[in-house]
Design a protein around this motif. Structure first.
Motif, PDB file in Angstrom:
ATOM      1  N   LYS A 167      -2.691   7.743 -10.762  1.00  0.00           N
ATOM      2  CA  LYS A 167      -4.111   8.005 -10.450  1.00  0.00           C
ATOM      3  C   LYS A 167      -4.825   6.652 -10.408  1.00  0.00           C
ATOM      4  O   LYS A 167      -4.835   5.922 -11.402  1.00  0.00           O
ATOM      5  N   TRP A 168      -5.405   6.325  -9.260  1.00  0.00           N
ATOM      6  CA  TRP A 168      -6.044   5.017  -9.115  1.00  0.00           C
ATOM      7  C   TRP A 168      -7.558   5.126  -9.198  1.00  0.00           C
ATOM      8  O   TRP A 168      -8.145   6.060  -8.667  1.00  0.00           O
ATOM      9  N   ILE A 218       0.840  -1.206   0.000  1.00  0.00           N
ATOM     10  CA  ILE A 218       0.000   0.000   0.000  1.00  0.00           C
ATOM     11  C   ILE A 218       0.878   1.261   0.000  1.00  0.00           C
ATOM     12  O   ILE A 218       0.594   2.227  -0.730  1.00  0.00           O
ATOM     13  N   ASP A 219       1.969   1.233   0.794  1.00  0.00           N
ATOM     14  CA  ASP A 219       2.929   2.348   0.775  1.00  0.00           C
ATOM     15  C   ASP A 219       3.377   2.645  -0.649  1.00  0.00           C
ATOM     16  O   ASP A 219       3.372   3.797  -1.094  1.00  0.00           O
ATOM     17  N   LEU A 220       3.786   1.603  -1.340  1.00  0.00           N
ATOM     18  CA  LEU A 220       4.295   1.759  -2.708  1.00  0.00           C
ATOM     19  C   LEU A 220       3.234   2.321  -3.642  1.00  0.00           C
ATOM     20  O   LEU A 220       3.496   3.229  -4.444  1.00  0.00           O
ATOM     21  N   LEU A 221       2.030   1.796  -3.515  1.00  0.00           N
ATOM     22  CA  LEU A 221       0.935   2.218  -4.400  1.00  0.00           C
ATOM     23  C   LEU A 221       0.590   3.688  -4.152  1.00  0.00           C
ATOM     24  O   LEU A 221       0.391   4.462  -5.091  1.00  0.00           O
ATOM     25  N   ASP A 248      -5.630   1.088   0.139  1.00  0.00           N
ATOM     26  CA  ASP A 248      -6.075   1.265   1.512  1.00  0.00           C
ATOM     27  C   ASP A 248      -5.481   0.163   2.392  1.00  0.00           C
ATOM     28  O   ASP A 248      -5.503  -1.007   2.031  1.00  0.00           O
ATOM     29  N   TYR A 249      -4.944   0.571   3.564  1.00  0.00           N
ATOM     30  CA  TYR A 249      -4.276  -0.379   4.456  1.00  0.00           C
ATOM     31  C   TYR A 249      -5.209  -1.447   5.013  1.00  0.00           C
ATOM     32  O   TYR A 249      -4.768  -2.494   5.463  1.00  0.00           O
ATOM     33  N   TRP A 270       0.278  -2.967 -11.376  1.00  0.00           N
ATOM     34  CA  TRP A 270       1.343  -2.001 -11.169  1.00  0.00           C
ATOM     35  C   TRP A 270       2.502  -2.626 -10.384  1.00  0.00           C
ATOM     36  O   TRP A 270       3.672  -2.453 -10.727  1.00  0.00           O
ATOM     37  N   ILE A 271       2.127  -3.356  -9.345  1.00  0.00           N
ATOM     38  CA  ILE A 271       3.165  -3.934  -8.470  1.00  0.00           C
ATOM     39  C   ILE A 271       4.040  -4.937  -9.222  1.00  0.00           C
ATOM     40  O   ILE A 271       5.275  -4.900  -9.117  1.00  0.00           O
TER      41      ILE A 271
END
Lengths: 423, 423
Positions: free
Chosen positions: A284-285, A275-278, A290-291, A302-303
């Motif tokens: 733009k998502w 989530i940090d990375l995203l 969300d954690y 993306w990851i």
């Protein structure tokens, strides 16, 4: 003429001449006919290495001109409507050969690594994975279901004397065998009633569910990575001709993608780190990372592109995962792990299992699981229990990944989806 | 203490002494507990070749004294009631290891011999093998099945929009793939509603159903014999310790029986010749052998003992066999073959399939098969058909044969029989 015998996606040219006594009738053989050819393999001047110089060609089964599969390009949609004939086309020769090879590779991997193959039951009365997602099985005449005086179904008159389903997972049963054999795997059909018509959903599909005693989350990831690399390498080797064909006509770059993954080191990050990375990506998502929540398809994509390798995401928020997963010391996350692969998203999901009796009892309450139905499962923790982990891999997901085919209907011989139960 | 890790039926002696810091607590470990031992394998003075000299023994999971499996002799009947724990006993360690090994041997045999593994569908609407023997599958609430105005079931409201069953055989679907891949095999679960409580019947069992294009009855028998010998040899080799155990404690002479069969030449006689032999044997039969009828268990037993080898009995009276079997030129028999093995009776059944369209259409009428449901099957004869044959082998039958275990409930992890759907 073009000749194939089902052992390879590659066809063989049979170069016949007027020297053959039945030359005239040979020229009239229709596409799709079954023939028997005797002859000699000779070096070819054409595109192929060899061709067949026939001594005799005999027609075994003629094929009339209303044969639906003609030597031209058919859409996969049309071919789905001819499910019993489509394996005769090159595309499905390749896909279903790969399906067979990958299945063999899976068995070989687990057998070589001392896993015991277990046939967990298909019919079950344990609905702990949500009976609303499970098909019911009965011997009743549905037009005349026996009822008790109070109007409820009289299951005592059914063959098993109780409600019966076909299974959505063999995991819980698999765990009982992991406690006996240390490492086990299942490989069998599973069923979900999901009324959803997408490219990735079918109501009947095959699953592989390994379960390993004395294994924590790290060992689980090691096991998943080792297995997947083995099966990819096995398929690349044994299905070389088919992968070549699929690489050329279905999914450019397929072969390179598979070779790269087989030789990569899989990345391992926590859900929190993901989530940090995203959030820090500047993208733009459509769905805000969300954690506390699951990650969306766009995030998975993306990851895996970010790392250029398969990525294990572990330690998920407990509320979005299953009741039997081990609660971490933080009290907020569970020791679950999903494997995301480039181009396909989630390929496997697994977890360490909760073995603390008190925590498990609490999770059963919170998730509203019927305690009486999982008594035996809970008892595994009571009688010589040990830390253990397991994962599930949807076999069709794997085949789509290995073949580059994008619709699950095209990797199952006779797919079952809502409204579709032909053959 | 006795220690096992599930990789072999043989246990390992852990010989610990007071030198271990936690000696006192080790002496109190209960049977059935999970422990972690670190140490060195050393030569043993006892019955085993090696024993373990531990550096440390740690208790991972305790096992209270109400553990149902105590280190004493339990009956198989009692152990059936503890299906989730019984794989921890030596008997079931051996049986279910053999089950895993035999499954691996089967896959290896077919893959090595260029058969393509096909997952034929489990859910089907084709009831051509007798829907009265098939379980129904539905998403309906059985207490409130939707009806049409005339009172019949409104299947349009079910997920597939039509009647659905779980399959009793993958053969017909398998034939479609044999027409594409030449040689195929299935290996999956099958279901029958038979309300019969015998040692050899279960409502859920696994079947292997190979199907071979361009194969007549002789070739079929060759294929069956070759496969069975391979799987027996494979099991004897990979399951040596388990076979040794079963030979000693379950079925004296098991090993010799299997070795003999693996190296024998299978006998091939017609049904007519078999009846000749039975009638001329001088035996008193409970069921009189008859040229128009099936043979009884007592006949199977006599025939296999007479020859001291597995016996193929072929060319059966057409009226007692299935509708899709090839009618012989005599007009009275079909090209079907059963394999009878010493000590177990019928192990496989197969046939050449009818490919003559006119004969097949007639057989469909005679046997009252719903023509509309087998349209696609008939079409296999129309579009490039060829002579082909296949057989079915009940996997549990094979496991009973390989282990010497006499009740089918003891070779299935969680058996399903009438009134029994536990776990």
């Amino acid at each position: 003429m073009d000749f194939y015998d089902g052992t390879s996606v590659n066809t063989l040219q049979v170069v016949y001449t007027k020297e053959l006594a039945n030359f005239d009738s040979i020229t009239k053989i229709h596409p799709g006919s079954a023939i028997e050819v005797k002859g000699t393999l000779v070096e070819s001047n054409g595109k192929q290495e060899y061709e067949l110089k026939p001594e005799s060609i005999n027609l075994i089964g003629d094929c009339p001109t209303d044969y639906p599969i003609q030597p031209k390009r058919h859409t996969v949609e049309f071919l789905r409507s001819q499910a019993y004939l489509r394996p005769r086309t090159k595309l499905f020769q390749a896909v279903f050969k790969i399906r067979s090879i990958a299945a063999a590779g899976i068995h070989e991997y687990f057998q070589n690594n001392n896993y015991t193959y277990v046939h967990t039951p298909i019919m079950t009365n344990s609905d702990c994975e949500g009976s609303n997602q499970m098909f019911k099985v009965t011997t009743f005449d549905l037009a005349d279901v026996p009822k008790t005086e109070d109007g409820s179904v009289d299951y005592t008159q059914d063959l098993f004397g109780k409600e019966a389903y076909i299974t959505g997972s063999g995991q819980l049963h698999g765990e009982t065998y992991a406690m006996a054999f240390k490492k086990i795997y299942t490989f069998g059909p599973t069923f979900r009633t999901e009324d959803s018509n997408t490219k990735t959903h079918a109501n009947e599909f095959w699953m592989i569910e390994p379960e390993m005693a004395f294994t924590h989350l790290e060992g689980l990831m090691d096991a998943e990575e080792d297995m997947l690399k083995y099966v990819i390498k096995y398929t690349l080797e044994k299905g070389a001709a088919e992968i070549e064909f699929l690489n050329q006509f279905v999914s450019k770059g397929l072969k390179e993608k598979l070779e790269k993954v087989a030789n990569s080191n899989f990345v391992r990050i926590t859900h929190h780190e993901a989530i940090d990375l995203l959030l820090g990506s500047g993208e733009k998502w459509e769905f805000t990372p969300d954690y506390e929540s699951d990650i969306a398809k766009e995030h998975e994509k993306w990851i895996t592109e970010h790392f250029g390798a398969p990525v294990f995401i572990y330690n998920w928020p407990k509320d979005i995962k299953a009741w039997y997963m081990k609660l971490n010391d933080d009290g907020k996350t569970v020791a679950a792990v999903d494997l995301e692969v480039p181009g396909s998203g989630e390929l496997m999901g697994g977890s360490e299992r909760e073995v603390d009796m008190d925590k498990l009892e609490e999770l059963i309450k919170i998730h509203g699981v019927d305690r009486s139905q999982v008594e035996w499962y809970v008892n595994l923790r009571k009688f010589g229990g040990c830390y253990h982990s397991g994962y599930g891999m949807g076999f069709e997901r794997l085949i789509m990944y290995l073949t580059g085919v994008e619709n699950i209907r095209d990797v199952i011989p006779f797919p079952r989806t809502p409204g579709n139960l032909n053959y």
